[in-house]
Each structure stands twice: as structure tokens, then as C-alpha cells.
Design an enzyme around this catalytic site. Structure first.
Site, short mmCIF file in Angstrom:
data_model
loop_
_atom_site.label_atom_id
_atom_site.label_comp_id
_atom_site.label_asym_id
_atom_site.label_seq_id
_atom_site.Cartn_x
_atom_site.Cartn_y
_atom_site.Cartn_z
N HIS A 88 0.78 -1.24 0.00
CA HIS A 88 0.00 0.00 0.00
C HIS A 88 0.81 1.29 0.00
CE1 HIS A 88 -3.29 -2.69 0.92
NE2 HIS A 88 -2.87 -2.90 2.14
N ASP A 124 4.40 -8.42 1.24
CA ASP A 124 5.01 -9.35 2.19
C ASP A 124 4.09 -10.50 2.56
OD1 ASP A 124 3.33 -7.70 3.65
OD2 ASP A 124 4.90 -6.92 4.95
#
Length: 486
Positions: A79, A238
Site C-alpha cells: 500500500h 510481504d
């Protein structure tokens, strides 16, 4: 020298971790870690250059291995908004996933387009975390800055760009932007226009490539000359690389107890949740990784350990020695606002306190509060059709806590599994690097390199009958934390 290793990078909010794995069988050979600058919501920003310096420094500790590295890829925090000027330098620090200053901007985006339409086109609904909201915030706080950007990218994109010189991205990490369609694997420029108009999005956004593909070769980097020529992978978020590293199968439920908390599963069916509770992310293969995310997980128990002046072991002992339900004490753990549910202005609520309160009640309530919040999201995820008949897997720093493991087993009635892969996100990025270097698919290598799993907690029958009471008490306390929405 034979290039027989791959490097996986986990560039998280807290640090940069590099794991080297053998290309032949995935065995971990070496690793290094360097810290990132600390950051705390509601304003949470970091300089992209700090990520790069941490990566270069970590690789510098592995100098003797660099000539052997055939490929490198990055799993990074999702993000975050990186905007580069014509000279390649960031226009400002990157606004991170856990920054909540753009909550107001997210609500304005929802005024422009109904939630159901956002979900149908992106799998997610704008909230403060999503990149599209951060673009809108930037335009409001710094008018004209977005239009000056020559490249707009995510943290993993930025690091791979510094490695190879090519601006590229893939579906997993891009599915968290709010302007990428994971069902067609394409940018949705019209949604980006709702945040900032009059931008040539096709020119400034990275090229989309396959998650198993290479995005180029490592260029000359001072101090890392021996790495030059290694294949650079596509990168991902991740959580997506962690799923690769752990060899997640359909039906598994994964709970990550990090600074934040996540609960997700892998499915071949794209989830479109109009309520915004679920983010229908893509994975770093050809499937989906629908996920609920909470801002408050291990940081909650860290805070109460500090208040109680207890070590991790002492805190676990206190929590496990206290009966389920903490004798009526309930914590709603929205310490720094919350993302699921979307309450950026909320604070934590500790309810049911009496004059005879003891430290063990606080410890137990803290752990139960974190877990209950994640399980509420997990129940909703299952209601949307995501299977959960596989393993219940824990990962993240706090997953090593005996209290988290045992209370999770009791609250779910399931065995709790973990794997012998402490750096799952970095190890999964190495899977992606191996796919790019060998011309294979990430899923194939992830299955081949699946780590060893073990059961770390069994549900205790003596506590099973109390578990629905615990979750019911948590649900009853939720409205106390929802009064402050801004």
C-alpha cells in the site's frame, strides 16, 4: 563462480531482512537484517531511501555470497505510496499502509463510487490503508504534487526499480492499491482518476508482469558489484511472499501475529466483499489471497507488558494462569484506531474492571482481545465461501508466544500449526527469485520447498465450553469502542 543461490528480501515496516536460499533445494544458507526508521500512526511515513540503504547494508553483510546469487526478489509492506520526480528522487516520504491520515479521503472516494462497485472492480473498498486513499490525501494536502510525479509505485516496486532500473510490478502487491483489477490483472485508470484527475496513469504506473517472471537484471550498484547480472524478480507484498514461503494450500487458515494482525486463506475464487471487511487480494501466483487486517496485534500485548513491567515469558505465564474470559475483563484492542472494522479514530477499551483486578486478568484479556478480533474476521471470510478445512497456521513474531498459541487453539477448537521458517516473507521472496531465475512457476517451487510443519498447541477440553462465552463477551464490548469514528 557458479550462481547457485537466490536472495529473498522482506522489506517490512520495521526492518529489511535478506535470506539466501540454495537454488537446488531451498535450504537456507545465510541471512542478514537491518532496521528501518520507527514510525507510529496516525502519521506513518518513511523515506524510500532508508529502505534502499537498509537493503544495501544487509546485502553488504553477505558479500562473500553475492557472486553466487542467481536471482533476487522483494516482498515488501503493501500500500505505501512512492512518488518519484524526473530525477528519480522521491517527491516526499512514502505514506505507509498503517498511516490513517487519509481516512477522510477514503470516505470521499466512497461518495464518488458505491462500495459494491469498488469491490467488484478491485476486490477491496477504499480505506485509509489503500494507496488510492493516500493519492487523494496527497492531492488535498499537497496540491499538484501527484501531477509532478514521473513514477508512482509501491515499496517493493521501488526497491526492484533501484536494483534493475525497470519500473515493473505484479498482481499480488498491486491488488492493494485500490486501482488495480485482480480479476483481469490490469490497472483501472478510471479509479485512480477519482483520487487525482489529469494524470497520465499509463505513463507513471509500473508495467504489470507475471509474478513468476523476471523484471530485468541487477545493474551496477556501488559496493555490490558482484551482484550485477543477477535476475530481478517481480516482487510482491510481504503477505503474498509469506504465503509462498510457507507453501500455503487451499483450505489452510493463516494468522499472522505481527505489529498488525492478518488472517487469510488461499482460494481460486476471487472475493468481492461490498462491506469492505475483506480485501480480495491476488496472490503471487494465479490464485487469490482474501484477507482481513487489523492494525493492532502484537503491539497490544507489547503495550500491556510494558504497563505490567513483565517479560514476554512472565506475561505468557500470567495469561495462561488466568481462567478464560479473564473473570469478566474484556479488551477491545483498537489502540491506534482500527482498519477492520474501519474505525481510524477509535481507541482501545478495557471493560469489566473491578477493584480486585489482578495482572493476570489484564494479560489474558489482552491476548483474547487480539485473537477474538481476528477470528471475527475469519468467520466472515468463511461465510463468503473461503474454505478452512486445512491447517490453522500461525506466523509472525508473537506466534512464538505460548499464550497466543494455546488461547488460539482453545478459542477455535483446532490444532495450531507453525513451520520451521522464521522469515517466511523473505524466504517466499526467494521462491519468487528462484522462479524468475529458473523460468519456473512460483507455485511449483513453493510446493517443492514447503517447510516442515509441527503442531504447537492442542485445544484443551476443559476450556472448550467457555470459549463461546469469551467470544460473546468480546462482541458485546465492541460497541464501546465504536463511538469515535473520526
Amino acid at each position: 563462480m557458479q550462481r547457485d543461490l537466490v536472495a529473498g528480501v522482506d522489506s517490512s515496516t520495521q526492518s529489511c531482512t535478506v535470506v539466501l536460499r540454495r537454488l537446488e533445494d531451498g535450504a537456507v544458507v545465510a541471512q542478514a537484517r537491518k532496521p528501518h526508521p520507527p514510525t507510529t500512526p496516525p502519521r506513518s511515513e518513511q523515506a524510500p531511501e532508508a529502505w534502499w540503504q537498509a537493503l544495501v547494508s544487509a546485502l553488504g553483510e553477505l558479500t562473500t555470497y553475492l557472486p553466487r546469487i542467481a536471482g533476487i526478489s522483494v516482498g515488501a509492506q503493501g500500500h505505501g505510496l512512492v512518488m518519484l520526480a524526473e530525477d528519480g528522487l522521491p517527491l516526499r516520504d512514502a505514506k505507509l499502509w498503517n498511516d490513517t491520515q487519509s481516512a477522510h479521503d477514503a470516505s470521499i472516494l466512497l461518495d464518488k463510487l458505491p462500495q459494491k462497485d469498488w469491490a467488484a472492480r478491485t476486490g477491496s473498498v477504499p480505506a485509509a490503508a489503500l494507496t488510492v486513499s493516500k493519492l487523494a490525501w496527497t492531492e488535498r494536502a499537497h496540491p499538484g504534487m501527484v501531477a509532478r510525479a514521473r513514477r508512482i509505485m509501491l515499496p517493493s516496486d521501488y526497491l526492484l526499480y533501484r536494483l534493475s532500473g525497470r519500473a515493473a510490478t505484479e498482481r499480488g502487491v498491486s491488488s492493494g492499491t485500490g486501482y488495480f483489477n485482480p480479476f483481469t490483472n490490469s490497472w483501472d485508470f478510471a479509479l485512480a482518476d477519482l483520487a487525482v484527475s489529469d494524470v497520465d496513469w499509463e505513463a507513471v504506473l509500473p508495467e504489470i508482469i507475471g509474478s513468476s517472471e523476471g523484471s530485468g537484471l541487477v545493474q551496477h550498484i556501488d559496493g555490490l558489484e558482484a551482484l550485477q547480472g543477477a535476475v530481478v524478480g517481480a516482487g510482491s507484498g510481504d503477505n503474498m511472499t509469506a504465503a509462498l514461503g510457507m507453501g500455503i494450500r487451499e483450505g489452510d487458515v493463516i494468522i499472522s501475529f505481527g505489529t498488525s494482525g492478518t488472517l487469510y486463506g488461499r482460494t481460486t475464487v476471487g472475493i468481492k466483499d461490498a462491506t469492505g471487511s475483506i480485501n480480495g487480494y491476488a496472490d503471487a501466483a494465479d490464485a487469490f489471497l482474501p484477507m482481513i487486517t487489523t492494525l493492532n496485534s502484537a503491539k497490544v500485548t507489547d503495550a500491556f507488558r510494558r504497563v505490567l513491567r513483565a517479560t514476554t515469558e512472565e506475561f505468557d505465564t500470567l495469561a495462561l494462569a488466568t481462567e478464560p474470559g479473564a473473570r469478566g475483563v474484556v479488551l477491545v484492542p483498537y489502540l491506534d484506531g482500527e482498519r477492520t472494522p474501519n474505525l481510524p479514530g477509535a481507541t482501545g477499551i478495557l471493560a469489566g474492571i473491578r477493584s480486585d483486578i489482578e495482572p493476570g486478568q489484564i494479560a489474558r484479556a489482552a491476548v483474547e482481545g487480539v485473537i477474538c478480533g481476528l477470528l471475527e474476521g475469519g468467520d466472515y471470510l468463511a461465510s463468503l465461501g473461503v474454505e478452512r478445512d486445512g491447517r490453522l497456521i500461525v506466523t509472525g513474531g508473537a506466534s512464538r508466544s505460548k499464550a497466543y498459541r494455546q488461547i488460539l487453539a482453545d478459542l477455535t477448537g483446532n490444532q495450531v500449526w507453525t513451520c520451521d521458517l522464521p522469515e517466511a516473507a523473505a524466504a517466499g521472496a526467494a521462491v519468487q527469485a528462484a522462479a524468475a531465475a529458473a523460468g519456473r512457476h512460483t507455485t511449483e517451487i513453493a510446493q517443492q520447498w514447503e517447510p516442515r510443519y509441527e503442531i504447537v498447541a492442542e485445544p484443551r477440553e476443559r476450556d472448550a465450553a467457555r470459549m463461546e462465552e469469551v467470544r460473546g463477551a468480546y462482541r458485546a464490548a465492541l460497541p464501546l469502542a465504536q463511538w469515535r469514528k473520526e
